[in-house]
Enzyme design. Structure first.
Site, PDB file in Angstrom:
ATOM      1  N   LYS A  65       0.870  -1.187   0.000  1.00  0.00           N
ATOM      2  CA  LYS A  65       0.000   0.000   0.000  1.00  0.00           C
ATOM      3  C   LYS A  65       0.905   1.235   0.000  1.00  0.00           C
ATOM      4  O   LYS A  65       1.885   1.283   0.749  1.00  0.00           O
ATOM      5  CB  LYS A  65      -0.908   0.002   1.236  1.00  0.00           C
ATOM      6  CG  LYS A  65      -1.905   1.158   1.219  1.00  0.00           C
ATOM      7  CD  LYS A  65      -2.942   1.015   2.312  1.00  0.00           C
ATOM      8  CE  LYS A  65      -2.429   1.466   3.646  1.00  0.00           C
ATOM      9  NZ  LYS A  65      -3.462   1.467   4.687  1.00  0.00           N
ATOM     10  N   GLN A 136     -13.111   7.387  11.018  1.00  0.00           N
ATOM     11  CA  GLN A 136     -12.835   6.063  11.603  1.00  0.00           C
ATOM     12  C   GLN A 136     -13.940   5.608  12.554  1.00  0.00           C
ATOM     13  O   GLN A 136     -14.192   4.407  12.695  1.00  0.00           O
ATOM     14  CB  GLN A 136     -11.486   6.040  12.331  1.00  0.00           C
ATOM     15  CG  GLN A 136     -10.294   6.372  11.456  1.00  0.00           C
ATOM     16  CD  GLN A 136     -10.269   5.590  10.165  1.00  0.00           C
ATOM     17  OE1 GLN A 136     -10.583   4.391  10.137  1.00  0.00           O
ATOM     18  NE2 GLN A 136      -9.938   6.261   9.073  1.00  0.00           N
ATOM     19  N   ARG A 159     -15.778  18.948  17.668  1.00  0.00           N
ATOM     20  CA  ARG A 159     -16.773  19.622  16.816  1.00  0.00           C
ATOM     21  C   ARG A 159     -18.122  18.951  17.082  1.00  0.00           C
ATOM     22  O   ARG A 159     -18.310  17.786  16.737  1.00  0.00           O
ATOM     23  CB  ARG A 159     -16.411  19.462  15.332  1.00  0.00           C
ATOM     24  CG  ARG A 159     -15.093  20.125  14.939  1.00  0.00           C
ATOM     25  CD  ARG A 159     -14.771  19.870  13.471  1.00  0.00           C
ATOM     26  NE  ARG A 159     -14.631  18.452  13.179  1.00  0.00           N
ATOM     27  CZ  ARG A 159     -15.294  17.803  12.233  1.00  0.00           C
ATOM     28  NH1 ARG A 159     -16.161  18.441  11.465  1.00  0.00           N
ATOM     29  NH2 ARG A 159     -15.112  16.515  12.046  1.00  0.00           N
ATOM     30  N   ASP A 219      -1.239   6.742  15.709  1.00  0.00           N
ATOM     31  CA  ASP A 219      -0.572   5.851  14.751  1.00  0.00           C
ATOM     32  C   ASP A 219       0.728   6.469  14.251  1.00  0.00           C
ATOM     33  O   ASP A 219       1.209   6.113  13.191  1.00  0.00           O
ATOM     34  CB  ASP A 219      -1.512   5.509  13.581  1.00  0.00           C
ATOM     35  CG  ASP A 219      -2.000   6.753  12.857  1.00  0.00           C
ATOM     36  OD1 ASP A 219      -1.658   7.877  13.291  1.00  0.00           O
ATOM     37  OD2 ASP A 219      -2.700   6.622  11.841  1.00  0.00           O
ATOM     38  N   LYS A 223       1.767  11.008  18.977  1.00  0.00           N
ATOM     39  CA  LYS A 223       0.309  11.020  19.139  1.00  0.00           C
ATOM     40  C   LYS A 223      -0.072  10.278  20.426  1.00  0.00           C
ATOM     41  O   LYS A 223       0.561   9.269  20.792  1.00  0.00           O
ATOM     42  CB  LYS A 223      -0.376  10.352  17.950  1.00  0.00           C
ATOM     43  CG  LYS A 223      -0.400  11.203  16.687  1.00  0.00           C
ATOM     44  CD  LYS A 223      -1.217  10.472  15.634  1.00  0.00           C
ATOM     45  CE  LYS A 223      -1.545  11.330  14.439  1.00  0.00           C
ATOM     46  NZ  LYS A 223      -2.340  10.577  13.444  1.00  0.00           N
TER      47      LYS A 223
HETATM   48  N1  LIG Z   1      -4.872   2.692  13.879  1.00  0.00           N
HETATM   49  C1  LIG Z   1      -5.095   2.723  12.578  1.00  0.00           C
HETATM   50  O1  LIG Z   1      -4.965   1.709  11.883  1.00  0.00           O
HETATM   51  C2  LIG Z   1      -5.582   3.989  11.945  1.00  0.00           C
HETATM   52  C3  LIG Z   1      -6.150   3.953  10.661  1.00  0.00           C
HETATM   53  C4  LIG Z   1      -6.669   5.126  10.129  1.00  0.00           C
HETATM   54  C5  LIG Z   1      -6.580   6.315  10.833  1.00  0.00           C
HETATM   55  N2  LIG Z   1      -5.978   6.325  12.084  1.00  0.00           N
HETATM   56  C6  LIG Z   1      -5.862   7.559  12.860  1.00  0.00           C
HETATM   57  O2  LIG Z   1      -7.128   7.812  13.454  1.00  0.00           O
HETATM   58  C7  LIG Z   1      -7.285   9.216  13.692  1.00  0.00           C
HETATM   59  C8  LIG Z   1      -8.630   9.677  13.168  1.00  0.00           C
HETATM   60  O3  LIG Z   1      -8.705   9.462  11.764  1.00  0.00           O
HETATM   61  P1  LIG Z   1     -10.028   9.885  10.960  1.00  0.00           P
HETATM   62  O4  LIG Z   1      -9.821   9.385   9.567  1.00  0.00           O
HETATM   63  O5  LIG Z   1     -11.249   9.452  11.704  1.00  0.00           O
HETATM   64  O6  LIG Z   1      -9.906  11.469  11.007  1.00  0.00           O
HETATM   65  P2  LIG Z   1     -11.085  12.534  10.951  1.00  0.00           P
HETATM   66  O7  LIG Z   1     -10.420  13.845  10.713  1.00  0.00           O
HETATM   67  O8  LIG Z   1     -12.133  12.079   9.996  1.00  0.00           O
HETATM   68  O9  LIG Z   1     -11.728  12.494  12.422  1.00  0.00           O
HETATM   69  C9  LIG Z   1     -11.051  12.903  13.582  1.00  0.00           C
HETATM   70  C10 LIG Z   1     -12.086  13.527  14.505  1.00  0.00           C
HETATM   71  O10 LIG Z   1     -11.479  13.771  15.785  1.00  0.00           O
HETATM   72  C11 LIG Z   1     -11.979  15.010  16.275  1.00  0.00           C
HETATM   73  N3  LIG Z   1     -11.045  15.502  17.277  1.00  0.00           N
HETATM   74  C12 LIG Z   1      -9.816  16.028  17.098  1.00  0.00           C
HETATM   75  N4  LIG Z   1      -9.246  16.300  18.289  1.00  0.00           N
HETATM   76  C13 LIG Z   1     -10.143  15.935  19.237  1.00  0.00           C
HETATM   77  C14 LIG Z   1     -10.140  15.962  20.646  1.00  0.00           C
HETATM   78  N5  LIG Z   1      -9.087  16.410  21.325  1.00  0.00           N
HETATM   79  N6  LIG Z   1     -11.236  15.537  21.301  1.00  0.00           N
HETATM   80  C15 LIG Z   1     -12.320  15.065  20.633  1.00  0.00           C
HETATM   81  N7  LIG Z   1     -12.375  15.022  19.282  1.00  0.00           N
HETATM   82  C16 LIG Z   1     -11.302  15.436  18.594  1.00  0.00           C
HETATM   83  C17 LIG Z   1     -12.108  15.886  15.044  1.00  0.00           C
HETATM   84  O11 LIG Z   1     -12.997  16.959  15.274  1.00  0.00           O
HETATM   85  C18 LIG Z   1     -12.616  14.867  14.006  1.00  0.00           C
HETATM   86  O12 LIG Z   1     -14.022  14.831  13.965  1.00  0.00           O
HETATM   87  C19 LIG Z   1      -6.072   9.867  13.024  1.00  0.00           C
HETATM   88  O13 LIG Z   1      -5.091  10.143  14.007  1.00  0.00           O
HETATM   89  C20 LIG Z   1      -5.571   8.809  12.060  1.00  0.00           C
HETATM   90  O14 LIG Z   1      -4.199   8.955  11.773  1.00  0.00           O
HETATM   91  C21 LIG Z   1      -5.506   5.183  12.646  1.00  0.00           C
END
Ligand SMILES: NC(=O)c1ccc[n+]([C@@H]2O[C@H](COP(=O)([O-])OP(=O)(O)OC[C@H]3O[C@@H](n4cnc5c(N)ncnc54)[C@H](O)[C@@H]3O)[C@@H](O)[C@H]2O)c1
Length: 322
Positions: A65, A136, A159, A219, A223
């Protein structure tokens, strides 16, 4: 000999969450039994983001990927994350498919959360808390509802509109929802954290005995979503030891020297394979530290490719003069 090319909308039609959960569960297990190979991710760093190469060989397929993360992309009308996967035949190296892997990344991440909760959460879990209600969270919810009888979802996001949008989605699936504050969300049976936070969002004093936490958001190095105290009290299960120590939820505790490799109870694959126990009592706090593995991507890519072949889907491209 042609390569199958699959767009995101086609990939979405070629795999469902149940297939993804089964594929990811099997992939974790095979990896823990030494029946897969997965070299470390390779990063190319830029001023505005990065690109990562994630290769793996598992279940009779090899794949890679190639995925970016550019947080300011929405300003120029592009998604933050875009991913492509090449799936190869390990016998010959022939590229069997080139497919969108953006949807697959979210799908396999949701599936991992579902699998982890199946082995680590209390079987009678009914109340599900979500801290962070972005992309997610939806996939985590979809996987968890395949496995548990969800009685109530509690949702919190910085939000409020994001929390309300997610609440509508859960309501449409027939589940009761409350949009509430972060402390209240943490009073639940299974807590899912999916924020990109670099400061703890969840306090140790809010977590009751018996809670299972899917820590998905962390990730990359730096973080962190949970107070370190939670990790010290909990049984911590990771997807991959090295990746978790480098960039998973435990990375900050590791870099501060308050957690070591020995503090990790097991990988989720070891629990699935029966090498190490999962939850052993109703009282323990369990944490699944998910970083996202290339074996998950290849496992779901395999399902998509095989279903595409069965259904005759995708554009056939002859890349080489064979
Ligand atoms: N573990 C894995 O395999 C994996 C896979 C994909 C994404 N991720 C990680 O997951 C996280 C979220 O990804 P996503 O695609 O859902 O992003 P996204 O931007 O769609 O959603 C993140 C949400 O978190 C909210 N947010 C930010 N800071 C916050 C806080 N302090 N308190 C409450 N809410 C808060 C934002 O408002 C947003 O709605 C990222 O850090 C991404 O890198 C991990």
């Amino acid at each position: 000999m042609a390569t199958v090319i699959l767009r995101e909308d086609e990939v979405e039609q070629l795999i469902d969450m149940e297939e993804a959960v089964n594929a990811v569960e099997e992939a974790f297990k095979l990896y823990s039994l030494g029946k897969a190979s997965m070299p470390p991710k390779v990063y190319l760093e830029f001023q505005k983001g990065d690109l990562r190469a994630m290769p793996a060989h598992i279940m009779g397929y090899a794949g890679i990927k190639w995925v970016n993360s550019h947080p300011n992309n929405p300003d120029v009308g592009l998604p933050t994350v875009m991913a492509l996967m090449i799936l190869n035949d390990p016998e010959t190296g022939f590229p069997l498919a080139v497919m969108d892997a953006t949807f697959l990344t979210s799908l396999r991440t949701g599936a991992a959360g579902g699998v982890a909760a199946k082995y680590l959460a209390r079987k009678d879990s009914r109340v599900f808390g979500f801290v962070g209600c972005g992309k997610q969270a939806y996939f985590q919810f979809d996987a968890l509802r395949k496995i548990f009888d969800i009685g109530l979802v509690k949702a919190y996001d910085l939000r409020r509109s994001a929390a309300e949008g997610f609440a509508d989605y859960c309501k449409k699936a027939g589940v009761d929802v409350s949009v509430t504050d972060v402390k209240d969300v943490c009073k639940c049976d299974i807590l899912v954290t999916t924020t990109p936070s670099r400061q703890p969002v969840v306090k140790a004093s809010w977590i009751d005995k018996g809670t299972h936490i899917n820590a998905i958001g962390a990730d990359a190095a730096g973080k962190q979503e949970l107070e370190i105290e939670i990790l010290l009290r909990a049984k911590v299960v990771v997807d991959d030891v090295k990746q978790a120590m480098h960039g998973g939820e435990i990375n900050v505790a590791v870099s501060k020297g308050v957690m070591q490799r020995d503090d990790i109870h097991a990988t989720i694959g070891e629990v699935i394979a029966g090498i190490k126990p999962g939850r052993e009592s109703d009282d323990e706090i369990t944490v699944f530290d998910s970083t996202g593995l290339a074996i998950q991507d290849v496992a779901v890519g395999k399902v998509v490719f095989e279903n595409a072949k069965k259904e005759g889907k995708g554009l056939k491209m002859q890349f080489f003069k064979i």
